[in-house]
Design a protein around this motif. Structure first.
Motif, mmCIF file in Angstrom:
data_model
loop_
_atom_site.group_PDB
_atom_site.id
_atom_site.type_symbol
_atom_site.label_atom_id
_atom_site.label_comp_id
_atom_site.label_asym_id
_atom_site.label_seq_id
_atom_site.Cartn_x
_atom_site.Cartn_y
_atom_site.Cartn_z
ATOM 1 N N PHE A 1 0.833 -1.193 0.000
ATOM 2 C CA PHE A 1 0.000 0.000 0.000
ATOM 3 C C PHE A 1 0.877 1.257 0.000
ATOM 4 N N ALA A 2 1.968 1.219 0.759
ATOM 5 C CA ALA A 2 2.817 2.404 0.900
ATOM 6 C C ALA A 2 3.511 2.790 -0.399
ATOM 7 N N VAL A 3 3.952 1.811 -1.185
ATOM 8 C CA VAL A 3 4.717 2.148 -2.392
ATOM 9 C C VAL A 3 3.856 2.792 -3.465
ATOM 10 N N TYR A 4 2.534 2.658 -3.346
ATOM 11 C CA TYR A 4 1.629 3.319 -4.285
ATOM 12 C C TYR A 4 0.847 4.456 -3.624
ATOM 13 N N SER A 5 1.378 4.968 -2.536
ATOM 14 C CA SER A 5 0.760 6.092 -1.825
ATOM 15 C C SER A 5 1.760 7.236 -1.738
ATOM 16 N N SER A 6 1.275 8.445 -1.802
ATOM 17 C CA SER A 6 2.166 9.597 -1.688
ATOM 18 C C SER A 6 2.451 9.960 -0.233
ATOM 19 N N THR A 7 1.744 9.337 0.693
ATOM 20 C CA THR A 7 1.882 9.716 2.106
ATOM 21 C C THR A 7 2.253 8.570 3.041
ATOM 22 N N ASN A 8 1.861 7.345 2.727
ATOM 23 C CA ASN A 8 2.104 6.233 3.656
ATOM 24 C C ASN A 8 3.590 5.936 3.790
ATOM 25 N N ASN A 9 4.010 5.601 5.006
ATOM 26 C CA ASN A 9 5.396 5.226 5.258
ATOM 27 C C ASN A 9 5.570 3.718 5.244
ATOM 28 N N ASN B 1 9.062 3.300 9.429
ATOM 29 C CA ASN B 1 8.276 4.527 9.634
ATOM 30 C C ASN B 1 8.864 5.704 8.862
ATOM 31 N N GLN B 2 9.517 5.381 7.755
ATOM 32 C CA GLN B 2 10.077 6.368 6.840
ATOM 33 C C GLN B 2 9.470 6.125 5.456
ATOM 34 N N PRO B 3 9.627 7.066 4.531
ATOM 35 C CA PRO B 3 9.149 6.803 3.175
ATOM 36 C C PRO B 3 9.760 5.521 2.624
ATOM 37 N N PRO B 4 9.029 4.768 1.807
ATOM 38 C CA PRO B 4 9.574 3.534 1.224
ATOM 39 C C PRO B 4 10.862 3.806 0.462
ATOM 40 N N ILE B 5 11.742 2.838 0.440
ATOM 41 C CA ILE B 5 13.007 2.998 -0.277
ATOM 42 C C ILE B 5 12.748 3.237 -1.761
ATOM 43 N N ASN C 1 19.990 -0.853 -1.696
ATOM 44 C CA ASN C 1 20.530 -0.075 -2.810
ATOM 45 C C ASN C 1 19.390 0.650 -3.524
ATOM 46 N N ALA C 2 19.041 1.817 -3.015
ATOM 47 C CA ALA C 2 17.882 2.547 -3.525
ATOM 48 C C ALA C 2 18.035 2.906 -5.001
ATOM 49 N N PHE C 3 19.231 3.300 -5.405
ATOM 50 C CA PHE C 3 19.450 3.675 -6.809
ATOM 51 C C PHE C 3 19.152 2.500 -7.724
ATOM 52 N N CYS C 4 19.699 1.356 -7.398
ATOM 53 C CA CYS C 4 19.534 0.154 -8.216
ATOM 54 C C CYS C 4 18.070 -0.288 -8.238
ATOM 55 N N LEU C 5 17.444 -0.331 -7.064
ATOM 56 C CA LEU C 5 16.054 -0.764 -6.978
ATOM 57 C C LEU C 5 15.133 0.155 -7.772
ATOM 58 N N ASP C 6 15.342 1.456 -7.620
ATOM 59 C CA ASP C 6 14.452 2.395 -8.306
ATOM 60 C C ASP C 6 14.696 2.385 -9.809
ATOM 61 N N ALA C 7 15.932 2.145 -10.218
ATOM 62 C CA ALA C 7 16.221 2.115 -11.653
ATOM 63 C C ALA C 7 15.399 1.035 -12.343
ATOM 64 N N TYR C 8 15.358 -0.141 -11.760
ATOM 65 C CA TYR C 8 14.604 -1.233 -12.383
ATOM 66 C C TYR C 8 13.104 -1.019 -12.229
#
Length: 207
Positions: free
Chosen positions: A49-57, A62-66, A133-140
């Motif tokens: 739910f959090a990764v498709y929400s602009s507000t959920n952590n 309790n931080q924004p999703p990686i 590895n946020a860069f790698c994860l987000d790239a894919y």
């Protein structure tokens, strides 16, 4: 890729069916372990739910999703249907890792709903990226258009690493059979990997 199968019930009913498919297997563990396993599954669903929400952590930090879907994707596809698709695929991966006895029931349910029940392991490239590895994860994830199947692997690797690092299930055993050992998750690779591999399955974000 974001199409919600017509054979699936509304998200609330689909989530209830998912819980029901796992219930008897989880109840084969002792009460303490039932609580641990139920918490792990709940955390998996909430992080989808959090990764498709602009507000959920992220419920683990309790931080924004990686990795969070970009604003355009959230605006167009940040629906309960998308979150439920992510939940099904992520629960399948996490369950295969920690509660493999539940896989036949989950696969039967997913086949009934027209989902790909063969995706029981982490996406290979997400697995290679590692959990931090946020860069790698987000790239894919970005290349996939933040597809629910790919995002499910992003969520799952966080859950698996959390359970492993904190030894949450280190002594968990079922009343009927031992639980499998917790697998090792590779360390993050270089933050600037080589060319991204093809996205598996029908993951074209425009379909």
């Amino acid at each position: 890729a974001f199409d919600y199968p017509s054979s699936m019930p509304p998200p609330i009913e689909a989530e209830a069916s998912l819980a029901s498919a796992m219930e008897s297997i989880i109840f084969s563990f002792n009460p303490s372990q039932q609580t641990q396993l139920t918490t792990i599954i709940d955390q998996t669903i909430l992080n989808c739910f959090a990764v498709y929400s602009s507000t959920n952590n992220d419920v683990l930090t309790n931080q924004p999703p990686i990795v969070r879907a970009d604003p355009i994707t959230i605006s167009q596809y940040g629906t309960s249907e998308t979150q439920t698709l992510c939940s099904y695929y992520a629960v399948l991966i996490v369950s295969n890792t920690f509660i493999p006895q539940s896989i036949p029931s989950l696969q039967t349910l997913m086949n009934e709903y027209g989902l790909d029940s063969s995706l029981i392991t982490l996406n290979p490239f997400i697995n290679q990226c590692g959990s931090t590895n946020a860069f790698c994860l987000d790239a894919y994830a970005h290349q996939s258009g933040y597809n629910p199947i790919v995002m499910a692997s992003v969520v799952s690797i966080q859950i698996i690493q959390h359970v492993q690092t904190n030894n949450i299930l280190s002594s968990t055993t079922s009343t009927s059979k031992p639980s499998p050992p917790i697998p090792s998750i590779p360390n993050p690779i270089n933050p600037r990997p080589g060319p991204l591999p093809p996205i598996p399955g029908n993951l074209n974000p425009n379909t």
